[in-house]
Design a protein around this motif. Structure first.
Motif, PDB file in Angstrom:
ATOM      1  N   VAL A  88      35.884  37.656  38.034  1.00 62.90           N
ATOM      2  CA  VAL A  88      35.356  37.755  36.672  1.00 62.90           C
ATOM      3  C   VAL A  88      35.773  39.083  36.054  1.00 62.90           C
ATOM      4  O   VAL A  88      36.295  39.137  34.923  1.00 62.90           O
ATOM      5  CB  VAL A  88      33.809  37.607  36.664  1.00 62.90           C
ATOM      6  N   ALA A  89      35.595  40.172  36.817  1.00 64.80           N
ATOM      7  CA  ALA A  89      35.925  41.511  36.283  1.00 64.80           C
ATOM      8  C   ALA A  89      37.397  41.558  35.859  1.00 64.80           C
ATOM      9  O   ALA A  89      37.736  42.128  34.808  1.00 64.80           O
ATOM     10  CB  ALA A  89      35.618  42.565  37.335  1.00 64.80           C
ATOM     11  N   ALA A  90      38.262  40.924  36.668  1.00 66.86           N
ATOM     12  CA  ALA A  90      39.702  40.957  36.366  1.00 66.86           C
ATOM     13  C   ALA A  90      40.020  40.305  35.010  1.00 66.86           C
ATOM     14  O   ALA A  90      40.984  40.690  34.339  1.00 66.86           O
ATOM     15  CB  ALA A  90      40.467  40.242  37.479  1.00 66.86           C
ATOM     16  N   ARG A  91      39.210  39.349  34.618  1.00 66.48           N
ATOM     17  CA  ARG A  91      39.428  38.635  33.336  1.00 66.48           C
ATOM     18  C   ARG A  91      39.108  39.530  32.128  1.00 66.48           C
ATOM     19  O   ARG A  91      39.474  39.206  31.004  1.00 66.48           O
ATOM     20  CB  ARG A  91      38.528  37.403  33.226  1.00 66.48           C
ATOM     21  N   PHE A  92      38.353  40.607  32.389  1.00 68.47           N
ATOM     22  CA  PHE A  92      37.968  41.503  31.295  1.00 68.47           C
ATOM     23  C   PHE A  92      38.810  42.788  31.309  1.00 68.47           C
ATOM     24  O   PHE A  92      38.486  43.759  30.656  1.00 68.47           O
ATOM     25  CB  PHE A  92      36.462  41.815  31.369  1.00 68.47           C
ATOM     26  N   GLU A  93      39.880  42.747  32.090  1.00 67.38           N
ATOM     27  CA  GLU A  93      40.808  43.880  32.142  1.00 67.38           C
ATOM     28  C   GLU A  93      41.975  43.608  31.198  1.00 67.38           C
ATOM     29  O   GLU A  93      42.330  42.440  30.970  1.00 67.38           O
ATOM     30  CB  GLU A  93      41.353  44.053  33.568  1.00 67.38           C
ATOM     31  N   PRO A  94      42.612  44.677  30.681  1.00 66.50           N
ATOM     32  CA  PRO A  94      43.763  44.457  29.807  1.00 66.50           C
ATOM     33  C   PRO A  94      44.875  43.707  30.548  1.00 66.50           C
ATOM     34  O   PRO A  94      45.045  43.884  31.754  1.00 66.50           O
ATOM     35  CB  PRO A  94      44.231  45.881  29.454  1.00 66.50           C
ATOM     36  N   GLY A  95      45.566  42.838  29.836  1.00 63.80           N
ATOM     37  CA  GLY A  95      46.725  42.151  30.416  1.00 63.80           C
ATOM     38  C   GLY A  95      46.390  40.893  31.189  1.00 63.80           C
ATOM     39  O   GLY A  95      47.277  40.301  31.817  1.00 63.80           O
ATOM     40  N   ALA A  96      45.090  40.455  31.181  1.00 58.51           N
ATOM     41  CA  ALA A  96      44.761  39.217  31.897  1.00 58.51           C
ATOM     42  C   ALA A  96      45.486  38.042  31.229  1.00 58.51           C
ATOM     43  O   ALA A  96      45.553  37.965  30.002  1.00 58.51           O
ATOM     44  CB  ALA A  96      43.249  39.002  31.868  1.00 58.51           C
ATOM     45  N   THR A 147      38.894  33.891  28.577  1.00 61.55           N
ATOM     46  CA  THR A 147      39.905  32.927  29.058  1.00 61.55           C
ATOM     47  C   THR A 147      41.219  33.104  28.283  1.00 61.55           C
ATOM     48  O   THR A 147      42.283  32.799  28.794  1.00 61.55           O
ATOM     49  CB  THR A 147      39.449  31.461  28.926  1.00 61.55           C
ATOM     50  N   ALA A 148      41.110  33.609  27.054  1.00 56.57           N
ATOM     51  CA  ALA A 148      42.322  33.820  26.253  1.00 56.57           C
ATOM     52  C   ALA A 148      43.024  35.122  26.638  1.00 56.57           C
ATOM     53  O   ALA A 148      44.115  35.421  26.150  1.00 56.57           O
ATOM     54  CB  ALA A 148      41.963  33.828  24.767  1.00 56.57           C
ATOM     55  N   GLY A 149      42.389  35.904  27.500  1.00 53.04           N
ATOM     56  CA  GLY A 149      43.000  37.153  27.959  1.00 53.04           C
ATOM     57  C   GLY A 149      42.825  38.299  26.979  1.00 53.04           C
ATOM     58  O   GLY A 149      43.536  39.298  27.054  1.00 53.04           O
ATOM     59  N   ASN A 150      41.853  38.184  26.053  1.00 59.95           N
ATOM     60  CA  ASN A 150      41.673  39.235  25.033  1.00 59.95           C
ATOM     61  C   ASN A 150      40.390  40.028  25.188  1.00 59.95           C
ATOM     62  O   ASN A 150      39.999  40.745  24.274  1.00 59.95           O
ATOM     63  CB  ASN A 150      41.601  38.597  23.627  1.00 59.95           C
ATOM     64  N   ALA A 151      39.679  39.859  26.293  1.00 65.38           N
ATOM     65  CA  ALA A 151      38.355  40.489  26.390  1.00 65.38           C
ATOM     66  C   ALA A 151      38.449  41.869  27.049  1.00 65.38           C
ATOM     67  O   ALA A 151      39.397  42.164  27.772  1.00 65.38           O
ATOM     68  CB  ALA A 151      37.427  39.586  27.192  1.00 65.38           C
ATOM     69  N   THR A 152      37.430  42.680  26.775  1.00 67.40           N
ATOM     70  CA  THR A 152      37.400  44.046  27.307  1.00 67.40           C
ATOM     71  C   THR A 152      36.156  44.230  28.179  1.00 67.40           C
ATOM     72  O   THR A 152      35.279  43.363  28.207  1.00 67.40           O
ATOM     73  CB  THR A 152      37.298  45.054  26.141  1.00 67.40           C
TER      74      THR A 152
END
Ligand SMILES: Cc1cc2nc3c(=O)[nH]c(=O)nc-3n(C[C@H](O)[C@H](O)[C@H](O)COP(=O)(O)O)c2cc1C
Ligand code: SF4
Length: 498
Positions: free
Chosen positions: A430-438, A384-389
């Motif tokens: 969900v996948a989009a949240r684990f992409e860079p730049g979310a 949710t913070a946009g830092n996941a891979t």
């Protein structure tokens, strides 16, 4: 706040709350208790079985089968006891408190019938210390039924338990009644009931002092006798079934899910509320009747079934509220607490809210539930913070697959069911949240309800500061609740834990 779809369809939630026992008696209250005294206990049990009533606490176990089993395991020397589960703490659920406020008499009459059938002389109503309104209502109603001579040789006591969600789990509830923290027991089919002396002896024998050591019910005096635990709504249904018969009960609902269901509808709706509806009503109608529909201008993105079963999507709103229909779409009826969430809320923000709730409320007796649960919540928070891979997403899937390994109660499976269903049903988002730049999004708060007022639902915001060790300290101790509360049993109480 409360509403009903058809006047003649209500069973437990009268259109207007009863002011007194006299009001209840005027519309036929008390007839179930009178009918019980006129027949053999087995006749009552078989009528209940024929009615098809299923437990409304979440698991949907057939009530008649449960009563028959508890009777079969009665001890020859020690009395069975009866417990009403009034610990309601699942996010999105306010139906038991609504029933107690409007109609405590049906709950008491059902429990008194149970006591007669089980030859019990003790009824315990296990509720929460913080439920002030319900405590006052229940105590006044108990005084009224006592004055009316309904109790006979039965004593009714009210236990004011802790705020923890886990307290509602049936064996944790028994632990609290016995004076210990709400840590679930190993679940044998016919578990030992309430008996401080016997339980204390079991503790002493094992030396651990943990709930794990409170084992099986039995028919002699070496262990505690069985206890019948039923949910508030389940108990509230009993008296009318006994008075009017199984066929009457089955006149609403479906063959597999007879009767009514008391639903709580909250979240992104016009006016959150509680309504009793015939089983088989669609979820969409429930949202309209209980809550005035989805908040104007919003489209439904997801509906949480409390925190217990798979999430529902917008195309599933026409699903009937029955055990069978909910199961057919891979979810469950749960305790009929539905949290409606608009499509603008990110599914991962919802998953993070649910996961945090379950991870914090986990007691830590089973290591995967607490540790993998915490890691699942942490990964989702990172997303949710946009830092996941994508590595985090893989790790999340590994943790989800094992979080319920060796679990003693259902809480860990709930983590798997709810979070897993969000991953499945909202895959691309969900996948989009684990992409860079979310982009960062706020976590959706998921916590117990304090009340439903005219202005809307009141969610327990204290939960925001609750630590995994069940304190509200600035820093978490790093201990699990079970380690912390059993290490400090002599000088620390659950009240201290919040
Ligand atoms: C984590 C957890 C929390 C629960 N909370 C509640 C609750 O607050 N109230 C309730 O009636 N049942 C709750 N249950 C279900 C009870 O364990 C049990 O199934 C219920 O009291 C049985 O009564 P019934 O057959 O009338 O439904 C919970 C279960 C779990 C696993
Ligand atoms: S499954 Fe989780 S909540 Fe249930 S007993 Fe085990 S650790 Fe506690």
């Amino acid at each position: 706040m409360a509403g009903s779809v058809e006047v003649d369809a209500w069973r437990v939630l009268p259109p207007k709350p009863y002011d007194s026992l006299a009001d209840y008696i005027e519309v036929g209250g008390g007839a179930g208790l009178a009918a019980t005294d006129a027949v053999e206990p087995d006749t009552i049990v078989e009528e209940l079985a024929a009615s098809g009533l299923r437990g409304r606490g979440g698991a949907g176990f057939p009530t008649g089968v449960k009563w028959r089993t508890i009777r079969a395991y009665a001890s020859a020397v020690l009395r069975t006891s009866v417990v009403v589960n009034a610990a309601e703490g699942e996010p999105g659920t306010f139906k038991d408190r609504t029933i107690i406020r409007a109609n405590p008499y049906a709950v008491l009459e059902g429990a008194l019938i149970a006591a007669r059938v089980m030859a019990a002389t003790s009824i315990t109503i296990a509720t929460k210390a913080e439920f002030d309104v319900e405590l006052t209502r229940l105590r006044a109603a108990i005084d009224e039924v006592r004055a009316a001579g309904w109790l006979g040789d039965v004593e009714i006591s009210v236990v004011e338990g802790p705020s923890e969600y886990l307290y509602g789990e049936e064996t944790a509830l028994l632990e609290v009644i016995d004076g210990r923290p709400p840590f679930p027991r190993i679940a044998p089919p016919y578990r030992r009931g309430i008996d401080e002396v016997v339980a204390a002896e079991a503790d002493a024998e094992s030396g651990s002092g943990l709930s794990a050591d409170v084992q099986m019910a039995g028919t002699d005096d070496s262990v505690a006798p069985p206890v019948l635990v039923d949910n508030v709504e389940t108990m509230a249904n009993i008296a009318a079934i006994v008075a009017k018969g199984a066929a009457w009960f089955r006149s609403v609902g479906t063959a597999e899910s007879p009767g009514t269901i008391v639903c709580t509808i909250t979240g992104d709706v016009e006016h959150p509320g509680v309504a009793e509806l015939p089983m088989g009503t669609s979820l969409r109608t429930a949202i309209d009747v209980a809550a005035g529909g989805v908040l104007r201008g919003l489209e439904v993105g997801a509906v949480l079934v409390g925190v217990s079963s798979a999430v529902l999507t917008a195309d599933q709103l026409d699903t009937e509220l029955t055990y069978e229909s909910m199961k057919a779409i891979g979810s469950g009826l749960g305790s009929a607490g539905y949290i409606v969430i608009g499509s603008s809320t990110d599914p991962v923000a919802i998953a993070a809210g649910v996961s945090r709730f379950l991870a914090i409320e986990s007691c830590g007796q089973c290591t995967p539930c607490k540790l993998d649960g915490a890691e699942i919540a942490a990964i989702l928070a990172k997303a949710t913070a946009g830092n996941a891979t994508t590595d985090d997403l893989r790790e999340l899937e590994v943790r989800l697959a094992r979080v319920a390994d060796g679990a003693r109660c259902n809480l860990a499976s709930q983590q798997q069911a709810v979070v897993g269903s969000i991953l499945d049903r909202f895959g691309p988002q969900v996948a989009a949240r684990f992409e860079p730049g979310a982009e960062a999004v706020p976590i959706r708060l998921v916590a117990a309800l304090v009340d439903i007022e005219d202005t809307g639902e009141v969610v327990d915001t204290r939960f925001v500061d609750k630590q995994p060790d069940w304190t509200f300290d600035d820093v978490d101790s790093g201990k699990t609740p079970v380690d912390r509360l059993t290490d400090h049993r002599s000088d620390e109480t659950l009240e201290g834990a919040g």
